[in-house]
Design a protein around this motif. Sequence first.
Motif, short mmCIF file in Angstrom:
data_model
loop_
_atom_site.label_atom_id
_atom_site.label_comp_id
_atom_site.label_asym_id
_atom_site.label_seq_id
_atom_site.Cartn_x
_atom_site.Cartn_y
_atom_site.Cartn_z
N ASN A 29 9.44 58.20 98.99
CA ASN A 29 9.16 56.93 98.33
C ASN A 29 10.29 56.62 97.36
OD1 ASN A 29 8.41 58.84 96.39
ND2 ASN A 29 6.85 57.53 95.55
N PHE A 30 10.47 55.35 97.07
CA PHE A 30 11.55 54.89 96.20
C PHE A 30 11.04 53.71 95.38
CE2 PHE A 30 15.37 52.34 95.36
CZ PHE A 30 16.19 53.29 94.78
N GLU A 76 8.77 47.23 92.78
CA GLU A 76 8.09 47.54 94.04
C GLU A 76 8.34 48.99 94.42
OE1 GLU A 76 7.87 43.40 96.53
OE2 GLU A 76 9.59 44.68 96.91
N TYR A 77 7.48 49.48 95.29
CA TYR A 77 7.64 50.82 95.85
C TYR A 77 7.83 50.68 97.36
CZ TYR A 77 6.27 52.94 91.46
OH TYR A 77 6.24 53.34 90.15
N ILE A 78 8.79 51.43 97.88
CA ILE A 78 9.07 51.39 99.31
C ILE A 78 9.10 52.81 99.87
CG2 ILE A 78 10.42 49.26 99.14
CD1 ILE A 78 12.96 51.03 99.41
N LEU A 79 8.98 52.90 101.20
CA LEU A 79 9.19 54.17 101.89
C LEU A 79 10.55 54.13 102.55
CD1 LEU A 79 5.77 54.96 103.61
CD2 LEU A 79 6.78 56.06 101.60
N VAL A 121 7.53 48.24 102.40
CA VAL A 121 7.09 47.99 101.03
C VAL A 121 5.61 48.32 101.01
CG1 VAL A 121 6.73 46.26 99.22
CG2 VAL A 121 8.77 46.12 100.68
N TYR A 122 5.21 49.28 100.15
CA TYR A 122 3.80 49.66 100.15
C TYR A 122 3.07 49.38 98.84
CZ TYR A 122 4.93 54.03 97.69
OH TYR A 122 5.35 54.96 96.77
N TRP A 123 3.79 48.93 97.82
CA TRP A 123 3.12 48.60 96.56
C TRP A 123 3.96 47.61 95.79
CZ3 TRP A 123 -1.64 49.38 94.94
CH2 TRP A 123 -1.94 49.14 93.60
N PRO A 124 3.41 46.62 95.19
CA PRO A 124 2.01 46.24 95.12
C PRO A 124 1.57 45.47 96.37
CG PRO A 124 3.29 44.76 93.76
CD PRO A 124 4.24 45.80 94.32
N PHE A 125 0.26 45.37 96.55
CA PHE A 125 -0.30 44.74 97.74
C PHE A 125 -0.11 43.23 97.77
CE2 PHE A 125 -3.24 48.48 97.51
CZ PHE A 125 -2.77 49.08 98.65
N ASP A 126 -0.05 42.60 96.63
CA ASP A 126 -0.10 41.13 96.59
C ASP A 126 1.25 40.43 96.68
OD1 ASP A 126 0.75 42.02 94.15
OD2 ASP A 126 -0.49 40.65 92.98
N ASN A 137 6.20 40.19 100.53
CA ASN A 137 6.93 41.00 101.50
C ASN A 137 6.27 42.36 101.76
OD1 ASN A 137 7.46 42.09 99.01
ND2 ASN A 137 9.59 42.56 99.45
N PHE A 138 4.98 42.47 101.52
CA PHE A 138 4.26 43.72 101.73
C PHE A 138 4.33 44.11 103.22
CE2 PHE A 138 0.35 45.99 102.86
CZ PHE A 138 0.46 47.08 102.00
N GLY A 139 4.63 45.36 103.50
CA GLY A 139 4.66 45.86 104.88
C GLY A 139 6.07 46.16 105.35
N LEU A 140 6.26 46.11 106.65
CA LEU A 140 7.56 46.44 107.24
C LEU A 140 8.63 45.46 106.80
CD1 LEU A 140 6.56 47.31 110.92
CD2 LEU A 140 7.24 48.90 109.12
N LEU A 141 9.82 45.99 106.52
CA LEU A 141 10.95 45.12 106.18
C LEU A 141 11.47 44.48 107.46
CD1 LEU A 141 12.77 47.33 103.55
CD2 LEU A 141 11.47 45.25 103.16
N PRO A 142 11.83 43.19 107.41
CA PRO A 142 12.29 42.52 108.63
C PRO A 142 13.65 43.03 109.10
CG PRO A 142 12.48 41.07 106.72
CD PRO A 142 11.79 42.31 106.26
#
Length: 193
Positions: free
Chosen positions: A38-39, A54-57, A170-175, A178-183
């Motif tokens: 995580n980053f 934000e937090y990403i994997l 992107v896994y946090w925050p939910f709202d 760009n939540f989810g997979l990066l394009p």
Amino acid sequence: MMGREARATLIRLWARQILETITLVLLMLLIIRITLQNFHIDGHSMEPTLHDQEYILVNKAAYLLQEPARGDIIVFQYPRNPQENYIKRIIATPGDRISIQKNTVIVDGTTLHERYVNKDDPYNPYPTINQRVVGANQYFVMGDNRGNSSDSRAWGMVPRQNIIGKAVVVYWPFDVDNFGLLPNMSDVFAHVR
């Protein structure tokens, strides 16, 4: 009623199953720890793609079988201080020639139409770059928020060995928007040789 020997066999089977389950869970956790990290995003240099706090994997195994590609968002050790991790987008790869004139980026003679760049901050605080060749095992990286990004324009190339992995989720925050997979933005570079 179950005999003493049958009960002992059943206990051994349960114990073996529990041990196998624990071993499998530990193995899965080890594999996840080796391949994902995580980053935490600290700053605005990747706006509007990634936001401050934000937090990403990061997929640390992404480049085991393939080379980093133009358009990939990578986490890497900052070349001037390897204790610091940075996140930027790869714009040019080894052997590419890059030119930057104001807000226009040209890679190997192809002008990029970068839809991921922050259009609200078109300022480029760095001097013009003309036909700079990216060396072997090096990458030219830039933030998407070009007016507010310390990147290869300021401090040079990122060595291959400094790359930790590819940002994927992107896994946090939910709202956030760009939540989810990066394009995937590889199509921006489709016409570069």
